[in-house]
Design a protein around this motif. Structure first.
Motif, PDB file in Angstrom:
ATOM      1  N   HIS A 326       0.832  -1.204   0.000  1.00 39.40           N
ATOM      2  CA  HIS A 326       0.000   0.000   0.000  1.00 39.40           C
ATOM      3  C   HIS A 326       0.869   1.258   0.000  1.00 39.40           C
ATOM      4  CE1 HIS A 326      -3.517   2.520   1.022  1.00 39.40           C
ATOM      5  NE2 HIS A 326      -2.694   3.157   1.830  1.00 39.40           N
ATOM      6  N   LEU A 327       1.957   1.243   0.761  1.00 39.53           N
ATOM      7  CA  LEU A 327       2.829   2.416   0.839  1.00 39.53           C
ATOM      8  C   LEU A 327       3.525   2.675  -0.496  1.00 39.53           C
ATOM      9  CD1 LEU A 327       4.351   1.823   4.384  1.00 39.53           C
ATOM     10  CD2 LEU A 327       2.572   3.473   3.746  1.00 39.53           C
ATOM     11  N   PHE A 328       3.994   1.621  -1.150  1.00 49.76           N
ATOM     12  CA  PHE A 328       4.570   1.791  -2.495  1.00 49.76           C
ATOM     13  C   PHE A 328       3.527   2.370  -3.452  1.00 49.76           C
ATOM     14  CE2 PHE A 328       7.890  -1.477  -1.350  1.00 49.76           C
ATOM     15  CZ  PHE A 328       8.994  -0.688  -1.646  1.00 49.76           C
ATOM     16  N   GLN A 329       2.319   1.822  -3.403  1.00 51.57           N
ATOM     17  CA  GLN A 329       1.256   2.279  -4.302  1.00 51.57           C
ATOM     18  C   GLN A 329       0.844   3.717  -3.994  1.00 51.57           C
ATOM     19  OE1 GLN A 329      -1.696  -0.732  -3.626  1.00 51.57           O
ATOM     20  NE2 GLN A 329      -0.538  -2.337  -4.694  1.00 51.57           N
ATOM     21  N   LEU A 330       0.828   4.079  -2.715  1.00 53.92           N
ATOM     22  CA  LEU A 330       0.461   5.439  -2.330  1.00 53.92           C
ATOM     23  C   LEU A 330       1.471   6.442  -2.877  1.00 53.92           C
ATOM     24  CD1 LEU A 330      -1.352   7.393  -0.772  1.00 53.92           C
ATOM     25  CD2 LEU A 330      -0.035   6.869   1.293  1.00 53.92           C
ATOM     26  N   ASN A 331       2.762   6.158  -2.711  1.00 52.16           N
ATOM     27  CA  ASN A 331       3.779   7.035  -3.294  1.00 52.16           C
ATOM     28  C   ASN A 331       3.565   7.194  -4.800  1.00 52.16           C
ATOM     29  OD1 ASN A 331       5.349   7.873  -1.118  1.00 52.16           O
ATOM     30  ND2 ASN A 331       6.708   6.106  -1.202  1.00 52.16           N
ATOM     31  N   ASP A 332       3.264   6.095  -5.466  1.00 53.56           N
ATOM     32  CA  ASP A 332       3.062   6.148  -6.918  1.00 53.56           C
ATOM     33  C   ASP A 332       1.859   7.010  -7.276  1.00 53.56           C
ATOM     34  OD1 ASP A 332       3.728   5.139  -9.640  1.00 53.56           O
ATOM     35  OD2 ASP A 332       1.739   4.238  -9.487  1.00 53.56           O
ATOM     36  N   ARG A 333       0.761   6.833  -6.531  1.00 53.98           N
ATOM     37  CA  ARG A 333      -0.435   7.636  -6.817  1.00 53.98           C
ATOM     38  C   ARG A 333      -0.197   9.121  -6.545  1.00 53.98           C
ATOM     39  NH1 ARG A 333      -3.020   3.288  -4.092  1.00 53.98           N
ATOM     40  NH2 ARG A 333      -3.387   4.588  -2.246  1.00 53.98           N
ATOM     41  N   LEU A 334       0.696   9.415  -5.615  1.00 53.56           N
ATOM     42  CA  LEU A 334       0.993  10.806  -5.278  1.00 53.56           C
ATOM     43  C   LEU A 334       2.049  11.415  -6.198  1.00 53.56           C
ATOM     44  CD1 LEU A 334       1.145  10.529  -1.370  1.00 53.56           C
ATOM     45  CD2 LEU A 334      -0.736  11.446  -2.753  1.00 53.56           C
ATOM     46  N   GLY A 335       2.596  10.594  -7.108  1.00 54.58           N
ATOM     47  CA  GLY A 335       3.621  11.089  -8.014  1.00 54.58           C
ATOM     48  C   GLY A 335       5.000  11.175  -7.390  1.00 54.58           C
ATOM     49  N   LEU A 336       5.229  10.411  -6.325  1.00 56.61           N
ATOM     50  CA  LEU A 336       6.526  10.414  -5.649  1.00 56.61           C
ATOM     51  C   LEU A 336       7.341   9.204  -6.095  1.00 56.61           C
ATOM     52  CD1 LEU A 336       5.380  11.394  -2.035  1.00 56.61           C
ATOM     53  CD2 LEU A 336       6.391  12.882  -3.785  1.00 56.61           C
ATOM     54  N   PRO A 337       8.642   9.343  -6.160  1.00 62.00           N
ATOM     55  CA  PRO A 337       9.484   8.241  -6.652  1.00 62.00           C
ATOM     56  C   PRO A 337       9.596   7.102  -5.651  1.00 62.00           C
ATOM     57  CG  PRO A 337      10.856  10.059  -5.916  1.00 62.00           C
ATOM     58  CD  PRO A 337       9.430  10.553  -5.858  1.00 62.00           C
ATOM     59  N   ALA A 338       9.978   5.943  -6.164  1.00 60.16           N
ATOM     60  CA  ALA A 338      10.151   4.754  -5.322  1.00 60.16           C
ATOM     61  C   ALA A 338      11.613   4.460  -5.040  1.00 60.16           C
ATOM     62  CB  ALA A 338       9.510   3.537  -5.997  1.00 60.16           C
ATOM     63  N   LYS A 339      12.529   5.112  -5.748  1.00 58.47           N
ATOM     64  CA  LYS A 339      13.939   4.780  -5.641  1.00 58.47           C
ATOM     65  C   LYS A 339      14.790   6.010  -5.323  1.00 58.47           C
ATOM     66  CE  LYS A 339      13.723   0.349  -6.491  1.00 58.47           C
ATOM     67  NZ  LYS A 339      14.183  -0.657  -5.490  1.00 58.47           N
ATOM     68  N   LEU A 340      15.837   5.803  -4.543  1.00 60.88           N
ATOM     69  CA  LEU A 340      16.734   6.892  -4.152  1.00 60.88           C
ATOM     70  C   LEU A 340      17.569   7.391  -5.320  1.00 60.88           C
ATOM     71  CD1 LEU A 340      17.988   5.534  -0.699  1.00 60.88           C
ATOM     72  CD2 LEU A 340      16.323   7.356  -1.110  1.00 60.88           C
ATOM     73  N   SER A 341      17.810   6.546  -6.304  1.00 56.33           N
ATOM     74  CA  SER A 341      18.598   6.967  -7.468  1.00 56.33           C
ATOM     75  C   SER A 341      17.954   8.148  -8.177  1.00 56.33           C
ATOM     76  CB  SER A 341      18.781   5.800  -8.439  1.00 56.33           C
ATOM     77  OG  SER A 341      17.525   5.269  -8.827  1.00 56.33           O
ATOM     78  N   SER A 342      16.634   8.275  -8.048  1.00 53.27           N
ATOM     79  CA  SER A 342      15.929   9.396  -8.673  1.00 53.27           C
ATOM     80  C   SER A 342      16.324  10.729  -8.054  1.00 53.27           C
ATOM     81  CB  SER A 342      14.411   9.203  -8.545  1.00 53.27           C
ATOM     82  OG  SER A 342      14.006   9.322  -7.185  1.00 53.27           O
ATOM     83  N   GLN A 343      16.916  10.672  -6.845  1.00 54.79           N
ATOM     84  CA  GLN A 343      17.308  11.885  -6.134  1.00 54.79           C
ATOM     85  C   GLN A 343      18.820  12.084  -6.114  1.00 54.79           C
ATOM     86  OE1 GLN A 343      14.707  13.898  -5.218  1.00 54.79           O
ATOM     87  NE2 GLN A 343      13.711  12.240  -6.370  1.00 54.79           N
ATOM     88  N   GLY A 344      19.493  11.394  -7.024  1.00 58.55           N
ATOM     89  CA  GLY A 344      20.927  11.594  -7.149  1.00 58.55           C
ATOM     90  C   GLY A 344      21.783  10.739  -6.239  1.00 58.55           C
ATOM     91  N   VAL A 345      21.173   9.797  -5.544  1.00 62.60           N
ATOM     92  CA  VAL A 345      21.953   8.885  -4.706  1.00 62.60           C
ATOM     93  C   VAL A 345      22.660   7.883  -5.614  1.00 62.60           C
ATOM     94  CG1 VAL A 345      21.909   7.217  -2.817  1.00 62.60           C
ATOM     95  CG2 VAL A 345      20.309   9.150  -2.812  1.00 62.60           C
ATOM     96  N   LYS A 346      23.961   7.712  -5.380  1.00 62.03           N
ATOM     97  CA  LYS A 346      24.767   6.814  -6.193  1.00 62.03           C
ATOM     98  C   LYS A 346      25.398   5.740  -5.321  1.00 62.03           C
ATOM     99  CE  LYS A 346      25.800  10.584  -9.400  1.00 62.03           C
ATOM    100  NZ  LYS A 346      26.847  11.445 -10.011  1.00 62.03           N
ATOM    101  N   PRO A 347      25.832   4.635  -5.927  1.00 66.93           N
ATOM    102  CA  PRO A 347      26.447   3.561  -5.130  1.00 66.93           C
ATOM    103  C   PRO A 347      27.588   4.048  -4.248  1.00 66.93           C
ATOM    104  CG  PRO A 347      25.982   2.772  -7.343  1.00 66.93           C
ATOM    105  CD  PRO A 347      25.688   4.239  -7.349  1.00 66.93           C
ATOM    106  N   GLU A 348      28.351   5.027  -4.723  1.00 64.46           N
ATOM    107  CA  GLU A 348      29.486   5.508  -3.931  1.00 64.46           C
ATOM    108  C   GLU A 348      29.059   6.286  -2.676  1.00 64.46           C
ATOM    109  OE1 GLU A 348      29.464   8.107  -7.792  1.00 64.46           O
ATOM    110  OE2 GLU A 348      29.000   6.036  -7.204  1.00 64.46           O
ATOM    111  N   HIS A 349      27.769   6.642  -2.581  1.00 64.23           N
ATOM    112  CA  HIS A 349      27.269   7.324  -1.384  1.00 64.23           C
ATOM    113  C   HIS A 349      26.906   6.355  -0.263  1.00 64.23           C
ATOM    114  CE1 HIS A 349      25.918  10.664  -4.328  1.00 64.23           C
ATOM    115  NE2 HIS A 349      26.987  11.095  -3.678  1.00 64.23           N
ATOM    116  N   ILE A 350      26.744   5.090  -0.578  1.00 58.42           N
ATOM    117  CA  ILE A 350      26.119   4.147   0.358  1.00 58.42           C
ATOM    118  C   ILE A 350      26.903   3.989   1.653  1.00 58.42           C
ATOM    119  CG2 ILE A 350      25.338   1.764   0.692  1.00 58.42           C
ATOM    120  CD1 ILE A 350      23.576   3.422  -1.193  1.00 58.42           C
ATOM    121  N   GLU A 351      28.211   3.851   1.569  1.00 56.19           N
ATOM    122  CA  GLU A 351      29.005   3.634   2.780  1.00 56.19           C
ATOM    123  C   GLU A 351      28.888   4.822   3.735  1.00 56.19           C
ATOM    124  OE1 GLU A 351      30.380   0.882   3.623  1.00 56.19           O
ATOM    125  OE2 GLU A 351      30.247  -0.204   1.716  1.00 56.19           O
ATOM    126  N   THR A 352      28.987   6.029   3.201  1.00 54.87           N
ATOM    127  CA  THR A 352      28.866   7.227   4.046  1.00 54.87           C
ATOM    128  C   THR A 352      27.465   7.340   4.624  1.00 54.87           C
ATOM    129  OG1 THR A 352      30.531   8.378   2.723  1.00 54.87           O
ATOM    130  CG2 THR A 352      29.119   9.732   4.126  1.00 54.87           C
TER     131      THR A 352
END
Length: 383
Positions: A326-352
Motif C-alpha cells: 500500500h505504501l509503495f502504491q500510495l507514493n506512486d499515486r501521489l507522483g513520488l518516486p520509489a527509488k533513491l537513485s531518482s534523487q541523485g543517490v549513487k552507489p558511492e554514497h552508500i558507505e557514508t
C-alpha cells in the motif's frame, strides 16, 4: 463533521488555535501579551509569498513593528541560528514567531534558545546531556505552521546541522515549547502538489513510526492511529483536488504525529536524515521513499501492529505485506518516486550514508535493532 471555518481551541501539549482564519488572531494575541516587535522567522520562499506579506502588513496595521528574518536553509545549520539571534538583538525584538515548515520552525526555536543562553549552540545538544544547561528563560515564542508535515509547531526540539560536517544535532527542552500555536489550514492552500505529497508522507511516517516505536505509551499509540486514519482519508484529495476539509485534516494529522512521536521514531528517520544532510534531499521526500523499505524491515514479529495500522489505512483484510504494498502504491499515486537513485543517490554514497544512519539518534527507539549492515542493505534495496 467538524466545521473547520470555526476556530477551535485545544490544549495539548500547548495551546492550539485551529481553524481557517486562525492567523488573524496573531496580532491581537501579541498585543494582549504587551509585545510590540516580534521577529518573524521564515525561509526565503515563504518570505516572498503573498500570504506572508499580508501577515506582515496586518501586524503593521495593528501598530506592531514586525521584523523579518528569512535566513533559513532547506536543511538548517548552526550559522542560520546565530544570524537569527543577531537579528533579534539588533532590532530589539521582544518575541519570536516561527512561520513555515519544519526548517523555519526549528530555526525559530533554536533562536529562542540562543537569546539568553550564550554557550556554544551545540553545548546544548540533548544527545550529550546539553539540556542541563538550558536553565534560563526564552523569549515569548509562537509557531505558525504552513505545511502539514513535520508538526514542529508543537515540538520541544530543534534539529540543526553543523555547517561543515552536516552532522545533525538536537536541541531539546520543555522551555522550547511554543506558548501558543496558530494552526490555520488556509496557509497550506497554495502549496504545490509535490510539497503537499512529500510533507504529507512525512506526517504519515511520524505516525507510523511512533505507533511501532518500542516502549509503552498507549496515549501516543492512540493519537498515532487517529493520525494515520486522517491521512488515509485526506492525503490524496489534498494533493490532487485540495479542499478545505482535506487540507484541515492533513494539518491535524501533522500536529498529531508530532505529539505521538514523543514516544520515539525509528529506522525510517535514521535512513532519511543522512539523505538530507549529505545530499540536501527534502526531508519529507526522503521519508516517503524510505518508508516502505523501513516498514518491510520492521514487519516480522510485529504482525499484530501492522494489521492495526492496515485497518487505519483502510486496507481490506490487512497484513504486513499489504501494508508495505500500500505504501509503495500510495507514493506512486501521489507522483513520488520509489527509488533513491531518482534523487541523485549513487552507489558511492552508500558507505557514508550507512555510517551517518548508524550514528543517527532515531533508530534506538526502533522496535527492532538496526545495525550498520542493515542500513547499508536498506539503502541498496532502495537505490
Amino acid at each position: 463533521m467538524t466545521d473547520f471555518h470555526k476556530i477551535h481551541q485545544y490544549n495539548f501539549p500547548t495551546v492550539v488555535r485551529f481553524g481557517i482564519g486562525a492567523i488573524q488572531e496573531l496580532g491581537p494575541h501579541l498585543k494582549t501579551q504587551q509585545l510590540q516587535q516580534p521577529l518573524l522567522v521564515t525561509d526565503p520562499v515563504i518570505a516572498s509569498l503573498d500570504f506572508f506579506k499580508k501577515i506582515v502588513s496586518d501586524l503593521s496595521s495593528q501598530g506592531l513593528r514586525p521584523e523579518v528574518y528569512h535566513g533559513v536553509s532547506k536543511n538548517p545549520v548552526k550559522s542560520d541560528v546565530l544570524k537569527g539571534g543577531e537579528a533579534f538583538q539588533e532590532n530589539q525584538c521582544d518575541a519570536i514567531v516561527g512561520i513555515g515548515g519544519g526548517a523555519a520552525l526549528d530555526v525559530a526555536r533554536a533562536i529562542a534558545l540562543r537569546i539568553h543562553h550564550h554557550r556554544d549552540l551545540f553545548d546544548y545538544d540533548d544527545l550529550i546531556g546539553g539540556d542541563q544547561y538550558i536553565t534560563g528563560e526564552v523569549p515569548y515564542f509562537i509557531t505558525v505552521p504552513t505545511t502539514a508535515g513535520t508538526g514542529s509547531e508543537v515540538g520541544r526540539s530543534a534539529i540543526i546541522s553543523e555547517d561543515d560536517t552536516k552532522r545533525k544535532r538536537i536541541l531539546f527542552s520543555p522551555k522550547l515549547l511554543a506558548k501558543i500555536v496558530f494552526a490555520d489550514p488556509a496557509l497550506t492552500f497554495d502549496l504545490p502538489p509535490f510539497v503537499t505529497a512529500a510533507t504529507g508522507m512525512d506526517a504519515l511516517t511520524h505516525n507510523m513510526e511512533a505507533y511501532l516505536a518500542k516502549g509503552f505509551h498507549p496515549m501516543a499509540d492512540g493519537i498515532a492511529l487517529e493520525g494515520i486514519k486522517l491521512i488515509a482519508s485526506s492525503l490524496e484529495q489534498a494533493v490532487k483536488q485540495p479542499d478545505d476539509v482535506s487540507r484541515s485534516k492533513m494539518l491535524l494529522a501533522s500536529l498529531m504525529g508530532a505529539v505521538a512521536f514523543q514516544k520515539g521514531l525509528g529506522v525510517v528517520h535514521s535512513l532519511a536524515h543522512p539523505l538530507s544532510s549529505l545530499l540536501d534531499t527534502h526531508h519529507g521526500l526522503a521519508n516517503a521513499i524510505c518508508l516502505p523499505y523501513g516498514m518491510e524491515f520492521n514487519s516480522e514479529g510485529l504482525e499484530d501492529r501492522f494489521v492495526t495500522m492496515g485497518q487505519a489505512l483502510g486496507i481490506e483484510q490487512p497484513d504486513s505485506k499489504k501494508v508495505v504494498e500500500h505504501l509503495f502504491q500510495l507514493n506512486d499515486r501521489l507522483g513520488l518516486p520509489a527509488k533513491l537513485s531518482s534523487q541523485g543517490v549513487k552507489p558511492e554514497h552508500i558507505e557514508t550514508l550507512a555510517d551517518l544512519a548508524e550514528a543517527d539518534f532515531c533508530h534506538p527507539n526502533n522496535p527492532k535493532p538496526v545495525t550498520r549492515e542493515d542500513f547499508k542493505q536498506l539503502y541498496l534495496k532502495a537505490l
